[in-house]
Write a protein that holds these residues in place. Structure first.
Motif: not given
Length: 201
Positions: A120-124, A128-129, A143-155, A157-164
């Motif tokens: 169920q969590t995986l389906a959610q 979302v992604l 040199r290059a830097r690829i990053y998640f910015d504040t806006e993406t991380i905040k949007s 946030r509810a799924y970050l524990p699952a993504i982690l």
């Protein structure tokens, strides 16, 4: 083209990955039984994530037709120190949106490899992604830097524990537990958060 993951240089404070975290000075987060000011998380997490990335990832290739390939370390389950470098192909695609923005899409092949999440969590998470993950990039010479910015991380946030949890095998369990428990509230109150991958030619 192909970008190598930056080699760590602790004297110059350069790592393969970096965490930028700015928040009110009174905001704390508990990790491994200790409370840390969130403002200190950049200093604490950058070497941890940097070393993890160096141990797990050698290079990343972004092809002209939008494919993402990576050379990663496949650890031996019996003896994690031993393993082989392998190429991950077909797990992700990207779309360059210009002006330092790209969108990363995970394929069904990537989701089929996920451990540690119930169906169920995986389906959610998959839903979302499905529109891709917005990422930023900055290229300066070799040199290059690829990053998640504040806006993406905040949007997300509810799924970050699952993504982690999807990446959980490579994060020390006690660090993971601390990050998952207070993460959503801390992210809400933070003013700037970036998770970056540092690359070089």
């Amino acid at each position: 083209g192909t970008w190598k993951v930056r080699t760590a240089d602790t004297k110059k404070n350069q790592y393969a990955a970096d965490v930028v975290w700015e928040a009110p000075s009174n905001l704390t987060m508990e990790i491994m039984g200790q409370k840390y000011p969130v403002n200190q998380l950049s200093t604490i997490l950058t070497p941890i994530f940097g070393n993890m990335v160096n141990a797990a990832l050698k290079d990343v290739t972004l092809t002209a037709d939008g494919k993402v390939r990576a050379t990663y370390f496949d650890a031996d389950k019996e003896n994690p120190e031993k393993g082989t470098w392998k190429t991950a192909d077909g797990y992700a695609t990207y779309k360059d949106e210009g002006k330092g923005r790209l969108r990363l899409f995970f394929t069904d092949k990537a989701f089929s490899r996920v451990d540690g999440l119930d169906a169920q969590t995986l389906a959610q998470v998959k839903a979302v992604l499905s529109g891709g993950i917005p990422m930023r990039y900055a290229v300066s010479g070799q040199r290059a830097r690829i990053y998640f910015d504040t806006e993406t991380i905040k949007s997300l946030r509810a799924y970050l524990p699952a993504i982690l949890a999807m990446a959980g095998s490579s994060i020390p369990p006690q660090v993971l537990a601390g990050l998952k428990s207070g993460l959503v509230e801390v992210i809400d109150k933070s003013t700037k958060i970036e998770f970056g991958l540092n690359l070089e030619r």
